[in-house]
Design an enzyme around this catalytic site. Sequence first.
Site, PDB file in Angstrom:
ATOM      1  N   GLY A 198       4.908  -0.388  -0.764  1.00  0.00           N
ATOM      2  CA  GLY A 198       5.771  -1.393  -1.379  1.00  0.00           C
ATOM      3  C   GLY A 198       6.490  -0.836  -2.604  1.00  0.00           C
ATOM      4  O   GLY A 198       6.331   0.353  -2.936  1.00  0.00           O
ATOM      5  N   LEU A 244      -5.641   1.725  11.804  1.00  0.00           N
ATOM      6  CA  LEU A 244      -5.042   2.150  13.080  1.00  0.00           C
ATOM      7  C   LEU A 244      -5.466   1.307  14.275  1.00  0.00           C
ATOM      8  O   LEU A 244      -5.774   1.832  15.343  1.00  0.00           O
ATOM      9  CB  LEU A 244      -5.361   3.631  13.350  1.00  0.00           C
ATOM     10  CG  LEU A 244      -4.756   4.638  12.375  1.00  0.00           C
ATOM     11  CD1 LEU A 244      -5.306   6.029  12.630  1.00  0.00           C
ATOM     12  CD2 LEU A 244      -3.240   4.641  12.459  1.00  0.00           C
ATOM     13  N   CYS A 263      -5.098  11.371   8.742  1.00  0.00           N
ATOM     14  CA  CYS A 263      -6.321  10.834   9.349  1.00  0.00           C
ATOM     15  C   CYS A 263      -7.442  11.849   9.250  1.00  0.00           C
ATOM     16  O   CYS A 263      -7.216  13.048   9.171  1.00  0.00           O
ATOM     17  CB  CYS A 263      -6.109  10.449  10.807  1.00  0.00           C
ATOM     18  SG  CYS A 263      -4.561  10.921  11.472  1.00  0.00           S
ATOM     19  N   GLY A 311       8.462   2.110  -0.400  1.00  0.00           N
ATOM     20  CA  GLY A 311       8.961   1.127  -1.347  1.00  0.00           C
ATOM     21  C   GLY A 311      10.407   0.718  -1.199  1.00  0.00           C
ATOM     22  O   GLY A 311      10.951   0.072  -2.095  1.00  0.00           O
ATOM     23  N   ASN A 370       3.462   8.666   3.168  1.00  0.00           N
ATOM     24  CA  ASN A 370       2.491   7.697   3.665  1.00  0.00           C
ATOM     25  C   ASN A 370       1.926   6.949   2.444  1.00  0.00           C
ATOM     26  O   ASN A 370       2.386   7.155   1.320  1.00  0.00           O
ATOM     27  CB  ASN A 370       1.396   8.425   4.461  1.00  0.00           C
ATOM     28  CG  ASN A 370       0.860   7.566   5.587  1.00  0.00           C
ATOM     29  OD1 ASN A 370       0.647   6.369   5.402  1.00  0.00           O
ATOM     30  ND2 ASN A 370       0.643   8.150   6.745  1.00  0.00           N
ATOM     31  N   ASN A 380      -3.534  -1.653   2.055  1.00  0.00           N
ATOM     32  CA  ASN A 380      -4.012  -1.977   3.400  1.00  0.00           C
ATOM     33  C   ASN A 380      -5.061  -0.978   3.846  1.00  0.00           C
ATOM     34  O   ASN A 380      -5.047   0.193   3.469  1.00  0.00           O
ATOM     35  CB  ASN A 380      -2.852  -2.055   4.408  1.00  0.00           C
ATOM     36  CG  ASN A 380      -2.594  -0.746   5.128  1.00  0.00           C
ATOM     37  OD1 ASN A 380      -3.257  -0.423   6.115  1.00  0.00           O
ATOM     38  ND2 ASN A 380      -1.637   0.026   4.621  1.00  0.00           N
TER      39      ASN A 380
HETATM   40  C1  LIG Z   1      -0.016  -2.394   7.210  1.00  0.00           C
HETATM   41  C2  LIG Z   1       0.459  -0.970   7.264  1.00  0.00           C
HETATM   42  C3  LIG Z   1       0.137  -0.187   8.376  1.00  0.00           C
HETATM   43  C4  LIG Z   1       0.559   1.151   8.446  1.00  0.00           C
HETATM   44  N1  LIG Z   1       0.262   1.892   9.561  1.00  0.00           N
HETATM   45  C5  LIG Z   1       0.715   3.173   9.645  1.00  0.00           C
HETATM   46  C6  LIG Z   1       0.480   3.938  10.837  1.00  0.00           C
HETATM   47  O1  LIG Z   1      -0.093   3.446  11.810  1.00  0.00           O
HETATM   48  N2  LIG Z   1       0.907   5.230  10.863  1.00  0.00           N
HETATM   49  C7  LIG Z   1       1.587   5.789   9.798  1.00  0.00           C
HETATM   50  O2  LIG Z   1       1.969   6.963   9.879  1.00  0.00           O
HETATM   51  N3  LIG Z   1       1.852   5.077   8.684  1.00  0.00           N
HETATM   52  C8  LIG Z   1       1.437   3.789   8.592  1.00  0.00           C
HETATM   53  N4  LIG Z   1       1.727   3.045   7.462  1.00  0.00           N
HETATM   54  C9  LIG Z   1       2.499   3.667   6.359  1.00  0.00           C
HETATM   55  C10 LIG Z   1       3.987   3.272   6.419  1.00  0.00           C
HETATM   56  O3  LIG Z   1       4.573   3.725   7.630  1.00  0.00           O
HETATM   57  C11 LIG Z   1       4.771   3.864   5.221  1.00  0.00           C
HETATM   58  O4  LIG Z   1       4.655   5.264   5.233  1.00  0.00           O
HETATM   59  C12 LIG Z   1       4.253   3.341   3.872  1.00  0.00           C
HETATM   60  O5  LIG Z   1       3.855   1.995   3.976  1.00  0.00           O
HETATM   61  C13 LIG Z   1       5.296   3.468   2.757  1.00  0.00           C
HETATM   62  O6  LIG Z   1       6.473   2.722   3.034  1.00  0.00           O
HETATM   63  P1  LIG Z   1       6.707   1.201   2.504  1.00  0.00           P
HETATM   64  O7  LIG Z   1       6.382   1.198   1.039  1.00  0.00           O
HETATM   65  O8  LIG Z   1       8.156   0.900   2.791  1.00  0.00           O
HETATM   66  O9  LIG Z   1       5.783   0.341   3.287  1.00  0.00           O
HETATM   67  C14 LIG Z   1       1.316   1.702   7.374  1.00  0.00           C
HETATM   68  C15 LIG Z   1       1.639   0.906   6.263  1.00  0.00           C
HETATM   69  C16 LIG Z   1       1.227  -0.415   6.199  1.00  0.00           C
HETATM   70  C17 LIG Z   1       1.608  -1.249   4.996  1.00  0.00           C
END
Ligand SMILES: Cc1cc2nc3c(=O)[nH]c(=O)nc-3n(C[C@H](O)[C@H](O)[C@H](O)COP(=O)(O)O)c2cc1C
Length: 304
Positions: free
Chosen positions: A217, A73, A129, A244, A192, A69
Amino acid sequence: MLDLSVNLAGVTLKNPVVVASGTFGFGREYSQFYDLGELGGICAKGLTLHPRSGNPAPRIAETPMGILNSVGLENPGVDTFVAEELPFLRKFDTKIIANISGNTPEEYGIMCEKLSGAGVDMIEVNISCPNVKAGGLAYGTRLELAAEVTEEAKKHANGVPVMVKLSPNVTDITEIAKAVEGAGADAVSLINTIRGMRIDVNTRRPVLKMNTGGLSGPAVLPVAVRMVWEVAQAVSLPILGMGGVSKGEDAVQLMLAGACAVAVGTALFADPFAPLTVRDSLADIAAKQGLTAVSGLTGGVRPW
Ligand SMILES: Cc1cc2nc3c(=O)[nH]c(=O)nc-3n(C[C@H](O)[C@H](O)[C@H](O)COP(=O)(O)O)c2cc1C
């Protein structure tokens, strides 16, 4: 009886499963499916000082066992969150964790003042960021910048716990964890997204308009488990583990590696109920292992 509650930097979560920032919006859409009070906590969508419309589309692309993605923000800004979204989230019996991103340390400080005054339970500081003053270099990749942002956030959080969200896009994540611990962080969350890229071979164009994006994921779970394990050994801060998680077993792995609680993110896009099934299956695993409290899983890995 199994005690599901966990303590994250002094904040009691009724169960160890929270939703990850940016994957749950401000909860409105998901509240149509279930009572958000079922969740251990909600990490709200990332906020900036001023509203942002995010990056141009396409900004989501599928990958093997994950997604990329480059949402960038998109959010209504911290003031609108406080006025319109926080009162909605507060209707539910769960902990609210605001997630913030700034262009300068001062911006992080201003947002912490506003959010602590508004009564969030915790502030998650996203340091992935770009720092405008340092020429766009991410705060999360340089020790002194990560420490500076943490100090500024702590100074303005008025006692609300500050959890710093670490970027995996570094050579040694323990160095950053130690830097933010030294600067006064109350907890760390990780990971992240991991920077990645996908190319359409016919058009020869990157699939994302920004060319690259962040990978999340199931594909990133082993990286998250490894990084949580390394950080748990390097610092004494509580850890919110993520990356994930789509099943109870994934969450248990992160807890055994050293996390006190876990976040579910990308899995929500395929199944809005994922945090609840993860919670129930995590509880089953803990009960089968004879535990009386799920917190007993934390740090329980037995390395060779
Ligand atoms: C579409 C999307 C938007 C995200 N936006 C943010 C965000 O605004 N701030 C942040 O700290 N992490 C953001 N993340 C990261 C997630 O919070 C997380 O750390 C990362 O996706 C790993 O976890 P997951 O594999 O379960 O998604 C975002 C992830 C995705 C997929």
